[in-house]
Design a protein around this motif. Structure first.
Motif, PDB file in Angstrom:
ATOM      1  N   SER A 225      16.346 -56.678  -7.004  1.00 42.88           N
ATOM      2  CA  SER A 225      16.371 -56.832  -5.555  1.00 42.88           C
ATOM      3  C   SER A 225      15.660 -55.693  -4.829  1.00 42.88           C
ATOM      4  N   GLY A 226      15.595 -54.529  -5.452  1.00 39.94           N
ATOM      5  CA  GLY A 226      14.997 -53.387  -4.788  1.00 39.94           C
ATOM      6  C   GLY A 226      13.538 -53.194  -5.134  1.00 39.94           C
ATOM      7  N   CYS A 227      12.925 -52.209  -4.511  1.00 47.85           N
ATOM      8  CA  CYS A 227      11.533 -51.867  -4.800  1.00 47.85           C
ATOM      9  C   CYS A 227      11.477 -50.876  -5.959  1.00 47.85           C
ATOM     10  N   GLN A 228      10.358 -50.888  -6.643  1.00 55.09           N
ATOM     11  CA  GLN A 228      10.158 -49.910  -7.694  1.00 55.09           C
ATOM     12  C   GLN A 228       9.852 -48.556  -7.053  1.00 55.09           C
ATOM     13  N   PRO A 229      10.398 -47.484  -7.597  1.00 55.46           N
ATOM     14  CA  PRO A 229      10.177 -46.158  -7.017  1.00 55.46           C
ATOM     15  C   PRO A 229       8.695 -45.795  -6.975  1.00 55.46           C
ATOM     16  N   ALA A 230       8.330 -44.994  -5.990  1.00 54.66           N
ATOM     17  CA  ALA A 230       6.943 -44.543  -5.882  1.00 54.66           C
ATOM     18  C   ALA A 230       6.599 -43.619  -7.035  1.00 54.66           C
ATOM     19  N   PRO A 231       5.337 -43.632  -7.498  1.00 55.94           N
ATOM     20  CA  PRO A 231       4.932 -42.692  -8.542  1.00 55.94           C
ATOM     21  C   PRO A 231       5.186 -41.258  -8.095  1.00 55.94           C
ATOM     22  N   GLU A 232       5.353 -40.388  -9.045  1.00 57.34           N
ATOM     23  CA  GLU A 232       5.640 -38.991  -8.735  1.00 57.34           C
ATOM     24  C   GLU A 232       4.579 -38.405  -7.814  1.00 57.34           C
ATOM     25  N   GLY A 233       5.029 -37.809  -6.742  1.00 57.00           N
ATOM     26  CA  GLY A 233       4.122 -37.190  -5.790  1.00 57.00           C
ATOM     27  C   GLY A 233       3.626 -38.111  -4.694  1.00 57.00           C
ATOM     28  N   TYR A 234       3.995 -39.401  -4.748  1.00 58.13           N
ATOM     29  CA  TYR A 234       3.499 -40.360  -3.757  1.00 58.13           C
ATOM     30  C   TYR A 234       4.606 -40.975  -2.913  1.00 58.13           C
ATOM     31  N   SER A 235       5.806 -40.450  -3.019  1.00 61.13           N
ATOM     32  CA  SER A 235       6.880 -40.934  -2.160  1.00 61.13           C
ATOM     33  C   SER A 235       6.737 -40.314  -0.778  1.00 61.13           C
ATOM     34  N   PRO A 236       6.696 -41.132   0.280  1.00 57.80           N
ATOM     35  CA  PRO A 236       6.471 -40.592   1.622  1.00 57.80           C
ATOM     36  C   PRO A 236       7.682 -39.801   2.123  1.00 57.80           C
ATOM     37  N   THR A 237       7.420 -38.836   2.972  1.00 51.30           N
ATOM     38  CA  THR A 237       8.509 -38.047   3.550  1.00 51.30           C
ATOM     39  C   THR A 237       9.249 -38.876   4.597  1.00 51.30           C
ATOM     40  N   LEU A 238      10.463 -38.479   4.905  1.00 49.92           N
ATOM     41  CA  LEU A 238      11.239 -39.178   5.917  1.00 49.92           C
ATOM     42  C   LEU A 238      10.569 -39.054   7.282  1.00 49.92           C
ATOM     43  N   LYS A 239      10.007 -37.880   7.570  1.00 49.52           N
ATOM     44  CA  LYS A 239       9.327 -37.673   8.857  1.00 49.52           C
ATOM     45  C   LYS A 239       8.149 -38.619   9.000  1.00 49.52           C
ATOM     46  N   TRP A 240       7.384 -38.786   7.926  1.00 45.83           N
ATOM     47  CA  TRP A 240       6.235 -39.700   7.949  1.00 45.83           C
ATOM     48  C   TRP A 240       6.707 -41.131   8.203  1.00 45.83           C
ATOM     49  N   GLN A 241       7.770 -41.535   7.539  1.00 44.09           N
ATOM     50  CA  GLN A 241       8.278 -42.889   7.710  1.00 44.09           C
ATOM     51  C   GLN A 241       8.770 -43.116   9.142  1.00 44.09           C
ATOM     52  N   GLN A 242       9.459 -42.145   9.690  1.00 47.41           N
ATOM     53  CA  GLN A 242       9.949 -42.274  11.060  1.00 47.41           C
ATOM     54  C   GLN A 242       8.801 -42.378  12.051  1.00 47.41           C
ATOM     55  N   GLN A 243       7.732 -41.630  11.798  1.00 52.05           N
ATOM     56  CA  GLN A 243       6.572 -41.677  12.684  1.00 52.05           C
ATOM     57  C   GLN A 243       5.887 -43.039  12.621  1.00 52.05           C
ATOM     58  N   GLN A 244       5.801 -43.617  11.414  1.00 45.60           N
ATOM     59  CA  GLN A 244       5.175 -44.930  11.273  1.00 45.60           C
ATOM     60  C   GLN A 244       5.992 -46.011  11.980  1.00 45.60           C
ATOM     61  N   VAL A 245       7.289 -45.896  11.909  1.00 40.36           N
ATOM     62  CA  VAL A 245       8.156 -46.860  12.590  1.00 40.36           C
ATOM     63  C   VAL A 245       7.979 -46.756  14.102  1.00 40.36           C
ATOM     64  N   ALA A 246       7.877 -45.522  14.602  1.00 40.65           N
ATOM     65  CA  ALA A 246       7.682 -45.323  16.039  1.00 40.65           C
ATOM     66  C   ALA A 246       6.332 -45.894  16.484  1.00 40.65           C
ATOM     67  N   ASN A 247       5.286 -45.645  15.707  1.00 38.46           N
ATOM     68  CA  ASN A 247       3.957 -46.178  16.036  1.00 38.46           C
ATOM     69  C   ASN A 247       3.962 -47.705  16.021  1.00 38.46           C
ATOM     70  N   PHE A 248       4.607 -48.268  15.014  1.00 47.20           N
ATOM     71  CA  PHE A 248       4.662 -49.719  14.866  1.00 47.20           C
ATOM     72  C   PHE A 248       5.426 -50.348  16.032  1.00 47.20           C
ATOM     73  N   SER A 249       6.498 -49.718  16.441  1.00 47.07           N
ATOM     74  CA  SER A 249       7.273 -50.215  17.570  1.00 47.07           C
ATOM     75  C   SER A 249       6.435 -50.238  18.843  1.00 47.07           C
TER      76      SER A 249
END
Length: 245
Positions: free
Chosen positions: A71-95
């Motif tokens: 049911s879940g996503c496969q984890p990002a390869p080592e070193g390619y998992s996005p930061t929480l700050k980056w994810q929050q910024q993308q959500v704000a831009n998308f909104s």
């Protein structure tokens, strides 16, 4: 025992004393409602209190099929998992993009389309393309506002479903990524069940492609991260979210 059963399972059709003929025979088809209900009572009284199914254990050990759904996503390869700050910024831009699209939808919908943009039928679903061919996303139209603004929710869902099927068999491309972003921006909340299932499927597919990315193309991984981020964090599918690096 009978009274205890009646307390746990009250009668839905209580039958009191009724005048039945002296020659009443429960083995023959009932002729009146009273005879029918009385026959049901007699048959129920004959049923055992406990019934045990006879199961052959040998049959259970043969040809068993177990379906496992991740049911879940496969984890990002080592070193390619996005930061929480980056994810929050993308959500704000998308909104902000969604708000702008909704505000100016009527304006973009009124714009004239290019003469070679056609609505064609594809398996009874409407999809806007200029020519359907395997390399469409290298030569086809980008998701112009004048195009996506004309799509109702049924069309958005249909096109999204088609592209996800296509993505299941083809490589990820920037053109495909732009279409996914535009279609997600057009999805209305709360999501319909079909759309809910589709975006989860999309996020899982992105995570699969991300793991298989041989050259670890930073730009492509970032695009895949973005789609997973929007599905999981903007559309509240938190179980699919990447753990912050």
């Amino acid at each position: 025992m009978e009274s205890a059963v009646e307390e746990l399972m009250p009668r839905l059709l209580p039958v009191g004393d009724c005048d039945l003929p002296e020659d009443f025979d429960p083995s023959v088809p009932p002729r009146t409602p009273q005879e029918y209900l009385r026959r049901v009572q007699i048959e129920a009284a004959r049923c055992p209190d406990v019934v045990v199914a006879q199961i052959d254990p040998k049959k259970l050990r043969k040809k068993q099929t177990v379906n496992i759904s991740i049911s879940g996503c496969q984890p990002a390869p080592e070193g390619y998992s996005p930061t929480l700050k980056w994810q929050q910024q993308q959500v704000a831009n998308f909104s902000a993009v969604r708000q702008s699209l909704n505000k100016h939808r009527n304006h973009w919908r009124s714009q004239h389309l290019d003469s070679n943009v056609n609505m064609v039928k594809l398996k009874c679903r409407n999809i806007i393309i200029n020519s359907f061919q395997p390399d469409f996303f290298q030569v086809g139209f980008p998701p112009l506002l004048s195009i996506v603004s004309r799509m109702n929710q049924a069309t958005v869902t249909s096109v999204l479903e088609y592209l996800i099927i296509w993505f299941g068999e083809k490589k990820f491309t920037p053109e495909l990524g732009r279409w996914f972003y535009a279609l997600l921006a057009c999805l209305e909340k709360p999501l319909l069940p079909e759309a809910h299932s589709l975006i989860r499927q999309l996020a899982r597919r992105c995570s699969e492609v991300r793991v298989l990315e041989e050259n670890k193309n930073e730009e492509q991984v970032s695009a895949l991260n973005l789609i997973i981020c929007l599905v999981s964090r903007y559309f509240d599918q938190r179980d699919l979210a990447d753990e912050p690096s």
